[in-house]
Design a protein around this motif. Structure first.
Motif, PDB file in Angstrom:
ATOM      1  N   PRO A  82       0.805  -1.302  -0.126  1.00 34.48           N
ATOM      2  CA  PRO A  82       0.037   0.158   0.132  1.00 34.48           C
ATOM      3  C   PRO A  82       0.812   1.091  -0.106  1.00 34.48           C
ATOM      4  O   PRO A  82       2.105   1.048   0.115  1.00 34.48           O
ATOM      5  N   VAL A  83       0.032   2.398  -0.462  1.00 40.23           N
ATOM      6  CA  VAL A  83       0.739   3.590  -0.453  1.00 40.23           C
ATOM      7  C   VAL A  83       0.220   4.432   0.769  1.00 40.23           C
ATOM      8  O   VAL A  83      -1.026   4.398   1.190  1.00 40.23           O
ATOM      9  N   ALA A  84       0.935   5.236   1.679  1.00 46.63           N
ATOM     10  CA  ALA A  84       0.573   5.959   2.739  1.00 46.63           C
ATOM     11  C   ALA A  84      -0.616   6.846   2.476  1.00 46.63           C
ATOM     12  O   ALA A  84      -0.502   7.652   1.459  1.00 46.63           O
ATOM     13  N   GLY A  85      -1.880   6.820   2.898  1.00 49.70           N
ATOM     14  CA  GLY A  85      -2.752   7.748   2.542  1.00 49.70           C
ATOM     15  C   GLY A  85      -3.591   7.308   1.272  1.00 49.70           C
ATOM     16  O   GLY A  85      -4.534   7.846   0.938  1.00 49.70           O
ATOM     17  N   GLY A  86      -3.233   5.970   1.001  1.00 52.41           N
ATOM     18  CA  GLY A  86      -3.876   5.483  -0.257  1.00 52.41           C
ATOM     19  C   GLY A  86      -4.929   4.367  -0.015  1.00 52.41           C
ATOM     20  O   GLY A  86      -4.898   3.871   1.086  1.00 52.41           O
ATOM     21  N   ILE A  87      -5.530   4.079  -1.138  1.00 51.99           N
ATOM     22  CA  ILE A  87      -6.700   3.018  -1.000  1.00 51.99           C
ATOM     23  C   ILE A  87      -5.931   1.715  -1.328  1.00 51.99           C
ATOM     24  O   ILE A  87      -5.401   1.753  -2.599  1.00 51.99           O
ATOM     25  N   VAL A  88      -6.300   0.489  -1.093  1.00 52.29           N
ATOM     26  CA  VAL A  88      -6.144  -0.733  -1.895  1.00 52.29           C
ATOM     27  C   VAL A  88      -7.493  -1.330  -2.154  1.00 52.29           C
ATOM     28  O   VAL A  88      -8.392  -1.375  -1.508  1.00 52.29           O
ATOM     29  N   MET A  89      -7.377  -1.704  -3.552  1.00 53.31           N
ATOM     30  CA  MET A  89      -8.817  -2.431  -4.249  1.00 53.31           C
ATOM     31  C   MET A  89      -8.245  -3.818  -4.278  1.00 53.31           C
ATOM     32  O   MET A  89      -7.558  -4.148  -5.121  1.00 53.31           O
ATOM     33  N   ALA A  90      -9.069  -4.562  -3.373  1.00 49.35           N
ATOM     34  CA  ALA A  90      -8.873  -6.096  -3.439  1.00 49.35           C
ATOM     35  C   ALA A  90      -9.896  -6.810  -4.670  1.00 49.35           C
ATOM     36  O   ALA A  90     -11.317  -6.250  -4.209  1.00 49.35           O
ATOM     37  N   LEU A  91      -9.386  -7.167  -5.520  1.00 49.12           N
ATOM     38  CA  LEU A  91     -10.158  -7.868  -6.589  1.00 49.12           C
ATOM     39  C   LEU A  91     -10.734  -9.066  -6.435  1.00 49.12           C
ATOM     40  O   LEU A  91     -11.207  -9.874  -7.290  1.00 49.12           O
ATOM     41  N   ASN A  92     -10.604  -9.952  -5.246  1.00 47.05           N
ATOM     42  CA  ASN A  92     -11.035 -11.163  -5.042  1.00 47.05           C
ATOM     43  C   ASN A  92     -12.177 -11.528  -5.179  1.00 47.05           C
ATOM     44  O   ASN A  92     -12.601 -12.796  -5.396  1.00 47.05           O
ATOM     45  N   ARG A  93     -13.171 -10.666  -4.877  1.00 42.82           N
ATOM     46  CA  ARG A  93     -14.604 -10.891  -5.295  1.00 42.82           C
ATOM     47  C   ARG A  93     -15.140 -11.067  -6.761  1.00 42.82           C
ATOM     48  O   ARG A  93     -16.061 -11.640  -7.180  1.00 42.82           O
TER      49      ARG A  93
END
Length: 484
Positions: A82-93
């Motif tokens: 991850p990047v500080a202050g950023g969003i993680v988009m998990a595509l597992n669904r």
């Protein structure tokens, strides 16, 4: 937009259960399989479909929020850190999968696990060729991002050679369709450009995969050699004979000894300097002919012992020798670092011998178990981070190996990707003009640089910080950049 407003906007897109924002919930996403780099994200979102992916990207663009895509988190290069202050988009669904046996194609969403494709295709007598060691867990989206290979890539190619089309959301939230399901496409090959782009150009939402007929017969040979050079010479001579094995894997003595301790029932030769595992597939008569020629090559190189397996259980046992190496090393070492890189096959023997010498010089033990068919090395460095200076010494050895590989005409990564781990290697391998070109290509898809920032493509400023190509040179073409 403040943090709470941003989180509410994300929640409205994916729904309450699929937004993770508290420290405990986001902690599992703080790193990928490169555990050295850790960073908690602001939040994690798990979209359900392509429409939600596009909406999330559009929101992040509007608010200028960094966005890091993630699959199973098996990346070994920090590509999903991850990047500080950023969003993680998990595509597992996104894990819908359909098999079209007539056209020998599969339509897979990015959350589908690699091994599931072949499992679902097996009933139609088909399989998906790319098979990274992490295939039980790694996802198709991640395979495309890293252009994954595996033990069978020497014959069947990497992900890019088995990808016919994809849909992805660009860095502006636009849905793009690349490729149309055929082997030849009009115009520039943007499909190949997207494959291996490590999430910098867009987020894959669907992929059309090429499936191959399952071979009629398979045979595995495992030869033990008294010298590591002999195993390398065997690889070169097999290819020179016109034989194209499905897989060619070398294990050095340290790997054999570790695997034997992990699973003594395999009966591996600890006294061998190296072992070469060769898998042949195709028509039975062709396999028999190739086997005769390979036996002759092995015998001319003073092979100590040669084992052969034809039925699935026996083949799995011989493959276990190779697949048990990393688990065995993980059990025996305090810390490990895998220096993924690639050299031309002609340089294998020279490079492996040199790595052993460098290991002794740096006082860092190394085990080498790798994809010999395409020269993809995986020197595994043992160290103990609790011992003062040992981690630094191990990382210096890894850098020395990379520089040696480049001098031999190789590349700083074979299949693990660049991520954030190999940025300095990019500075060594590519010129300023080449890096500028990479950056311009990226900007065409992600003009704001919000997708997976800080990965894969270093800036010229970063190269200077690393002491790379702009530093300590007689000519200083970028004098404005800081020097050490």
């Amino acid at each position: 937009m403040n943090v709470q407003a941003l989180l509410q906007a994300l929640r409205e897109i994916v729904g309450e259960p699929w937004l993770l924002a508290d420290a405990e919930s986001v902690a599992p996403y703080e790193c990928d399989a490169l555990f050295h780099l850790q960073q908690l994200p602001l939040a994690v979102v798990l979209p359900a479909d392509e429409q939600q992916v596009a909406a999330l990207v559009a929101l992040c663009v509007r608010e200028r929020v960094p966005l890091v895509p993630r699959g199973a988190g098996t990346s070994l290069s920090g590509g999903a850190t991850p990047v500080a202050g950023g969003i993680v988009m998990a595509l597992n669904r996104l894990k819908r999968l359909s098999i079209d046996a007539f056209s020998r194609q599969a339509l897979a969403q990015p959350g589908v696990r690699n091994i599931v494709v072949s499992q679902q295709a097996a009933g139609a007598g088909l399989f998906f060729a790319p098979d990274p060691s992490s295939q039980v867990a790694s996802t198709i989206g991640g395979n495309i991002a890293e252009n994954a290979g595996g033990v069978h890539c020497v014959k069947y190619g990497l992900t890019v050679h088995n990808l016919l089309g994809l849909r992805m959301v660009s860095g502006e939230g636009e849905v793009l369709a690349l490729g149309e399901g055929s082997l030849d496409q009009p115009g520039l090959d943007l499909l190949a450009l997207a494959c291996g782009s490590e999430g910098l150009l867009g987020l894959v939402t669907e992929a059309r995969l090429r499936l191959l007929p399952s071979p009629r017969a398979v045979r595995v040979l495992l030869g033990f050699f008294p010298r590591i050079e002999a195993s390398c010479d065997a690889v070169s001579r097999i290819i020179a004979e016109g034989i194209v094995p499905a897989g060619l894997e070398i294990m050095d003595q340290a790997s054999l000894q570790a695997a034997h301790r992990f699973s003594p029932a395999l009966g591996l030769r600890e006294d061998a300097a190296a072992a070469l595992l060769c898998e042949l597939d195709g028509e039975p008569d062709d396999i028999d002919d190739a086997t005769r020629r390979i036996r002759s090559i092995f015998q001319s190189l003073a092979v100590m012992e040669l084992r052969q397996a034809d039925d699935p259980a026996q083949r799995a046992q011989l493959w276990a020798a190779r697949k048990n190496v990393l688990p065995a090393l993980l059990r025996s070492a305090s810390d490990l670092y895998v220096a993924d890189c690639t050299v031309p096959r002609r340089a294998l023997s020279r490079v492996l011998t040199r790595v052993l010498h460098l290991s002794a010089q740096h006082g860092i033990a190394v085990a080498q178990s790798f994809h010999a068919g395409d020269g993809n090395l995986h020197p595994v460095l043992f160290y103990d981070s609790a011992v003062a200076g040992e981690e630094e010494r191990a990382l210096r050895l890894a850098d020395t190996i990379l520089q040696m590989v480049l001098a031999e005409g190789g590349t700083v990564s074979g299949e693990h990707g660049i991520g954030s781990e190999k940025l300095h290697g990019m500075c060594w391998q590519f010129s300023a003009d080449e890096l500028e070109l990479f950056a311009r290509l990226r900007a065409a898809f992600d003009p704001h640089g919000l997708l997976n920032p800080g990965k894969a493509i270093p800036t010229l400023h970063r190269c200077a910080e690393f002491g790379g190509m702009h530093v300590a040179r007689d000519a200083m073409p970028f004098p404005e950049l800081p020097r050490f």
